[in-house]
Motif scaffolding. Structure first.
Motif, PDB file in Angstrom:
ATOM      1  N   HIS A   6       0.997  -1.219  -0.010  1.00  0.00           N
ATOM      2  CA  HIS A   6       0.035  -0.050   0.067  1.00  0.00           C
ATOM      3  C   HIS A   6       1.031   1.315  -0.021  1.00  0.00           C
ATOM      4  O   HIS A   6       1.627   1.478   0.932  1.00  0.00           O
ATOM      5  CB  HIS A   6      -1.092   0.001   1.099  1.00  0.00           C
ATOM      6  CG  HIS A   6      -2.078   1.110   1.251  1.00  0.00           C
ATOM      7  ND1 HIS A   6      -1.986   2.412   0.829  1.00  0.00           N
ATOM      8  CD2 HIS A   6      -3.409   0.938   1.609  1.00  0.00           C
ATOM      9  CE1 HIS A   6      -2.741   2.939   0.712  1.00  0.00           C
ATOM     10  NE2 HIS A   6      -3.786   1.997   1.086  1.00  0.00           N
ATOM     11  N   PRO A   7       0.879   1.817  -1.016  1.00  0.00           N
ATOM     12  CA  PRO A   7       1.668   3.133  -1.326  1.00  0.00           C
ATOM     13  C   PRO A   7       1.820   4.185  -0.184  1.00  0.00           C
ATOM     14  O   PRO A   7       2.743   5.057   0.138  1.00  0.00           O
ATOM     15  CB  PRO A   7       1.702   3.791  -2.578  1.00  0.00           C
ATOM     16  CG  PRO A   7       0.212   3.501  -2.884  1.00  0.00           C
ATOM     17  CD  PRO A   7      -0.043   1.930  -2.131  1.00  0.00           C
ATOM     18  N   SER A  12      -4.980   6.305   3.264  1.00  0.00           N
ATOM     19  CA  SER A  12      -6.213   5.751   2.694  1.00  0.00           C
ATOM     20  C   SER A  12      -6.010   4.283   3.367  1.00  0.00           C
ATOM     21  O   SER A  12      -5.129   3.446   2.885  1.00  0.00           O
ATOM     22  CB  SER A  12      -6.067   5.535   1.659  1.00  0.00           C
ATOM     23  OG  SER A  12      -7.096   4.865   1.068  1.00  0.00           O
ATOM     24  N   ALA A  13      -6.687   4.199   4.698  1.00  0.00           N
ATOM     25  CA  ALA A  13      -6.733   2.800   5.137  1.00  0.00           C
ATOM     26  C   ALA A  13      -7.525   1.674   4.473  1.00  0.00           C
ATOM     27  O   ALA A  13      -8.468   0.914   5.307  1.00  0.00           O
ATOM     28  CB  ALA A  13      -7.162   3.154   6.604  1.00  0.00           C
ATOM     29  N   VAL A  14      -7.565   1.535   3.047  1.00  0.00           N
ATOM     30  CA  VAL A  14      -8.154   0.550   2.488  1.00  0.00           C
ATOM     31  C   VAL A  14      -7.084   0.199   1.302  1.00  0.00           C
ATOM     32  O   VAL A  14      -6.603   0.590   0.513  1.00  0.00           O
ATOM     33  CB  VAL A  14      -9.256   1.040   1.567  1.00  0.00           C
ATOM     34  CG1 VAL A  14      -9.978   0.203   0.655  1.00  0.00           C
ATOM     35  CG2 VAL A  14     -10.272   1.660   2.737  1.00  0.00           C
ATOM     36  N   LEU A  15      -6.949  -1.323   1.133  1.00  0.00           N
ATOM     37  CA  LEU A  15      -6.339  -1.985   0.303  1.00  0.00           C
ATOM     38  C   LEU A  15      -6.774  -2.092  -1.064  1.00  0.00           C
ATOM     39  O   LEU A  15      -7.912  -1.978  -1.210  1.00  0.00           O
ATOM     40  CB  LEU A  15      -6.112  -3.280   0.973  1.00  0.00           C
ATOM     41  CG  LEU A  15      -5.415  -3.632   2.020  1.00  0.00           C
ATOM     42  CD1 LEU A  15      -5.114  -5.059   2.436  1.00  0.00           C
ATOM     43  CD2 LEU A  15      -3.574  -3.074   1.839  1.00  0.00           C
ATOM     44  N   ASP A  39       5.095   0.135   2.246  1.00  0.00           N
ATOM     45  CA  ASP A  39       4.674   1.236   1.441  1.00  0.00           C
ATOM     46  C   ASP A  39       5.793   1.261   0.223  1.00  0.00           C
ATOM     47  O   ASP A  39       5.551   2.297  -0.511  1.00  0.00           O
ATOM     48  CB  ASP A  39       4.419   2.507   2.040  1.00  0.00           C
ATOM     49  CG  ASP A  39       5.691   3.084   2.866  1.00  0.00           C
ATOM     50  OD1 ASP A  39       6.926   2.266   2.716  1.00  0.00           O
ATOM     51  OD2 ASP A  39       5.668   3.856   3.765  1.00  0.00           O
ATOM     52  N   GLY A  40       6.749   0.555   0.034  1.00  0.00           N
ATOM     53  CA  GLY A  40       7.750   0.771  -0.737  1.00  0.00           C
ATOM     54  C   GLY A  40       8.681   1.854  -0.604  1.00  0.00           C
ATOM     55  O   GLY A  40       9.448   2.189  -1.413  1.00  0.00           O
ATOM     56  N   LYS A  41       8.607   2.647   0.402  1.00  0.00           N
ATOM     57  CA  LYS A  41       9.534   3.735   1.045  1.00  0.00           C
ATOM     58  C   LYS A  41      10.280   3.292   2.087  1.00  0.00           C
ATOM     59  O   LYS A  41      10.788   4.389   2.873  1.00  0.00           O
ATOM     60  CB  LYS A  41       8.549   4.926   1.072  1.00  0.00           C
ATOM     61  CG  LYS A  41       7.587   5.342  -0.199  1.00  0.00           C
ATOM     62  CD  LYS A  41       6.707   6.182   0.189  1.00  0.00           C
ATOM     63  CE  LYS A  41       5.717   6.394  -0.893  1.00  0.00           C
ATOM     64  NZ  LYS A  41       4.426   7.279  -0.707  1.00  0.00           N
ATOM     65  N   GLY A  42      10.493   2.310   2.469  1.00  0.00           N
ATOM     66  CA  GLY A  42      11.183   1.868   3.377  1.00  0.00           C
ATOM     67  C   GLY A  42      10.652   1.513   4.933  1.00  0.00           C
ATOM     68  O   GLY A  42      11.268   1.340   5.896  1.00  0.00           O
ATOM     69  N   CYS A  57     -10.710  -3.916   1.536  1.00  0.00           N
ATOM     70  CA  CYS A  57     -10.575  -4.277   2.869  1.00  0.00           C
ATOM     71  C   CYS A  57      -9.728  -3.169   3.422  1.00  0.00           C
ATOM     72  O   CYS A  57      -8.937  -2.759   3.092  1.00  0.00           O
ATOM     73  CB  CYS A  57      -9.357  -5.656   2.860  1.00  0.00           C
ATOM     74  SG  CYS A  57      -9.032  -6.081   4.519  1.00  0.00           S
ATOM     75  N   GLY A  58     -10.666  -2.835   4.699  1.00  0.00           N
ATOM     76  CA  GLY A  58     -10.143  -1.845   5.598  1.00  0.00           C
ATOM     77  C   GLY A  58      -9.233  -2.352   6.537  1.00  0.00           C
ATOM     78  O   GLY A  58      -9.305  -3.620   7.137  1.00  0.00           O
ATOM     79  N   PHE A  59      -8.479  -1.320   7.220  1.00  0.00           N
ATOM     80  CA  PHE A  59      -7.623  -1.780   8.327  1.00  0.00           C
ATOM     81  C   PHE A  59      -7.355  -0.500   9.147  1.00  0.00           C
ATOM     82  O   PHE A  59      -7.589   0.656   8.760  1.00  0.00           O
ATOM     83  CB  PHE A  59      -6.256  -2.324   7.572  1.00  0.00           C
ATOM     84  CG  PHE A  59      -5.616  -1.263   6.803  1.00  0.00           C
ATOM     85  CD1 PHE A  59      -4.589  -0.341   7.313  1.00  0.00           C
ATOM     86  CD2 PHE A  59      -5.848  -1.357   5.238  1.00  0.00           C
ATOM     87  CE1 PHE A  59      -4.016   0.513   6.310  1.00  0.00           C
ATOM     88  CE2 PHE A  59      -5.018  -0.352   4.532  1.00  0.00           C
ATOM     89  CZ  PHE A  59      -4.128   0.549   4.996  1.00  0.00           C
TER      90      PHE A  59
END
Length: 237
Positions: A6-7, A12-15, A39-42, A57-59
């Motif tokens: 998830h970037p 945004s807490a949704v996949l 998130d692909g940013k470490g 899907c919410g989280f």
């Protein structure tokens, strides 16, 4: 634990539909189950499912962990292979090994003029999750070699793999540890004489990847592996 991409999980807490379907339909996740995100940013996150919807899907984020970047960057600029499967294989394996950036370059002898960036992005994300790298590779659109060189502002070491003369020094003898590297990989027929002149004029150092003549995608992997090995044991200062 499997990771999901998830970037911007804090915004945004949704996949995505794809990730949601895998978690809910395939793994049968329920409300309150814990999942791991990146998130692909470490950054990685421990999260709790709040809405097990197979489409969105919410989280809720529970904890966040950050990984420091390594002290060097690997950027491979490669000519697309005629067979798209081979290019996808390169992207997948290079991303598993921790490459930072991939540029696609059109040369005089390139056999492919179009690429499916969406498929390459999916390969890079899948490899990042599988390898637990936490840093997503940046994949750039196809650009002709002249334009790539003119628009590139790389400030580290610059190499071009070349096999025509057989007199080039090995890449491993030239890489400086803890330094950013840009390495150009040409097509099956190698760079043309005119392109070699352009590379020399643009301060690219011609190097060898070994005695054997390698396919384009194999040469790309060999270059990534070489730079990684040279940097083993070094950390960002």
């Amino acid at each position: 634990m499997n990771y999901y991409y998830h970037p911007n999980p804090k915004e945004s807490a949704v996949l995505s539909n794809e990730e949601s379907a895998h978690i809910v339909k395939v793994l049968r996740a329920k409300n309150g189950d814990e999942i791991a995100l990146m998130d692909g940013k470490g950054n990685s996150y421990l999260a709790k499912i709040t809405e097990p919807n197979p489409r969105k899907c919410g989280f809720e984020i529970l904890t966040k962990t950050s990984k420091a970047p390594k002290g060097f960057r690997i950027h491979i600029a490669i000519s697309p292979t005629k067979n798209m499967d081979r290019l996808e294989w390169f992207v997948e394996k290079a991303c598993e090994m921790g490459i930072d950036e991939i540029s696609l370059i059109q040369t005089q002898r390139s056999e492919r003029k179009k690429v499916n960036l969406e498929r390459l992005e999916k390969k890079s994300i899948s490899a990042m999750k599988q390898s637990k790298n936490f840093w997503k590779c940046q994949i750039n659109e196809l650009m002709d070699l002249k334009s790539f060189i003119a628009n590139n502002n790389h400030e580290g070491q610059k190499f071009a793999a070349y096999v025509e003369t057989g007199r080039e020094d090995l890449l491993q003898k030239k890489v400086t540890p803890n330094s950013d590297c840009l390495i150009l990989i040409g097509p099956e027929g190698d760079f043309s004489p005119e392109e070699v002149e352009l590379l020399n004029a643009s301060n690219f150092e011609l190097v060898s990847l070994g005695a054997n003549v390698l396919r384009t995608e194999t040469a790309g992997i060999a270059a990534v592996h070489t730079v990684n090995l040279i940097n083993q044991g070094f950390k960002k200062s």
